[in-house]
Design a protein around this motif. Sequence first.
Motif, short mmCIF file in Angstrom:
data_model
loop_
_atom_site.label_atom_id
_atom_site.label_comp_id
_atom_site.label_asym_id
_atom_site.label_seq_id
_atom_site.Cartn_x
_atom_site.Cartn_y
_atom_site.Cartn_z
N GLY A 96 0.78 -1.23 0.00
CA GLY A 96 0.00 0.00 0.00
C GLY A 96 0.80 1.28 0.00
O GLY A 96 0.34 2.30 -0.51
N VAL A 97 2.00 1.26 0.56
CA VAL A 97 2.74 2.52 0.72
C VAL A 97 4.03 2.59 -0.08
O VAL A 97 4.68 3.62 -0.08
N THR A 98 4.39 1.53 -0.75
CA THR A 98 5.66 1.52 -1.48
C THR A 98 5.44 1.94 -2.91
O THR A 98 4.67 1.31 -3.64
N ALA A 99 6.10 3.00 -3.31
CA ALA A 99 5.89 3.58 -4.64
C ALA A 99 6.42 2.70 -5.77
O ALA A 99 5.94 2.79 -6.90
N ASP A 100 7.38 1.85 -5.51
CA ASP A 100 7.94 1.04 -6.60
C ASP A 100 7.46 -0.40 -6.58
O ASP A 100 8.08 -1.28 -7.16
N VAL A 101 6.32 -0.66 -5.94
CA VAL A 101 5.63 -1.95 -6.02
C VAL A 101 4.25 -1.65 -6.59
O VAL A 101 3.47 -0.92 -6.01
N CYS A 102 3.97 -2.22 -7.76
CA CYS A 102 2.67 -2.00 -8.41
C CYS A 102 1.88 -3.30 -8.40
O CYS A 102 1.92 -4.09 -9.34
N HIS A 103 1.22 -3.50 -7.31
CA HIS A 103 0.40 -4.68 -7.05
C HIS A 103 -0.74 -4.73 -8.06
O HIS A 103 -1.52 -3.78 -8.14
N PRO A 104 -0.87 -5.79 -8.85
CA PRO A 104 -1.96 -5.85 -9.83
C PRO A 104 -3.33 -5.85 -9.16
O PRO A 104 -3.49 -6.41 -8.07
N ARG B 103 8.97 -6.06 -5.01
CA ARG B 103 9.52 -5.25 -6.11
C ARG B 103 9.83 -6.11 -7.33
O ARG B 103 9.62 -5.71 -8.47
N ALA B 104 10.36 -7.31 -7.07
CA ALA B 104 10.70 -8.22 -8.18
C ALA B 104 9.43 -8.81 -8.81
O ALA B 104 9.36 -8.94 -10.04
N ALA B 105 8.45 -9.13 -7.98
CA ALA B 105 7.22 -9.75 -8.49
C ALA B 105 6.33 -8.76 -9.22
O ALA B 105 5.72 -9.09 -10.25
N TRP B 106 6.21 -7.54 -8.70
CA TRP B 106 5.30 -6.55 -9.25
C TRP B 106 5.98 -5.19 -9.41
O TRP B 106 5.61 -4.21 -8.75
N PRO B 107 6.98 -5.12 -10.28
CA PRO B 107 7.66 -3.83 -10.45
C PRO B 107 6.74 -2.83 -11.17
O PRO B 107 5.88 -3.22 -11.95
N CYS B 108 6.95 -1.58 -10.87
CA CYS B 108 6.20 -0.52 -11.55
C CYS B 108 6.87 -0.23 -12.88
O CYS B 108 8.10 -0.23 -12.97
N LYS B 109 6.08 0.00 -13.86
CA LYS B 109 6.62 0.34 -15.19
C LYS B 109 6.47 1.85 -15.35
O LYS B 109 5.43 2.34 -15.69
N HIS B 110 7.55 2.54 -15.05
CA HIS B 110 7.51 4.02 -15.08
C HIS B 110 7.69 4.55 -16.47
O HIS B 110 8.31 4.17 -17.31
#
Length: 114
Positions: free
Chosen positions: A63-71, A107-114
């Motif tokens: 919920g609070v980590t900007a570089d984890v993009c949970h699907p 981070r490895a499982a759900w990285p954000c695509k910036h």
Amino acid sequence: MSRYLRVIALIAAIMVNCGATFAKPDQDSANYIMPGCRDSITHSPGNPFMNGRCAGILETLVGVTADVCHPAGVTVGQTVRVVVKYIDDRPARLNEKFRTLAYEVLRAAWPCKH
């Protein structure tokens, strides 16, 4: 009676000098938190507090980590499974902080695509 007191003093001194033997486990380590995570996957009652602690840490990281993009649609249970699999595959790292390892996994499982 003085011999009895000397024996007590000797035992006390040994216990103080062997403090590492009686040290509390690192309650932030993966080794300490993982049993609760595993129990939540198997729906084992285990220790409900530790089950919740595991889920709470992971929900917070997601919920609070900007570089984890949970699907969208991924459940807490699925998140726990991903983290448990990763950490269980690396038993040498169980002494590390659970949050640090979990963050690495997410981070490895759900990285954000910036």
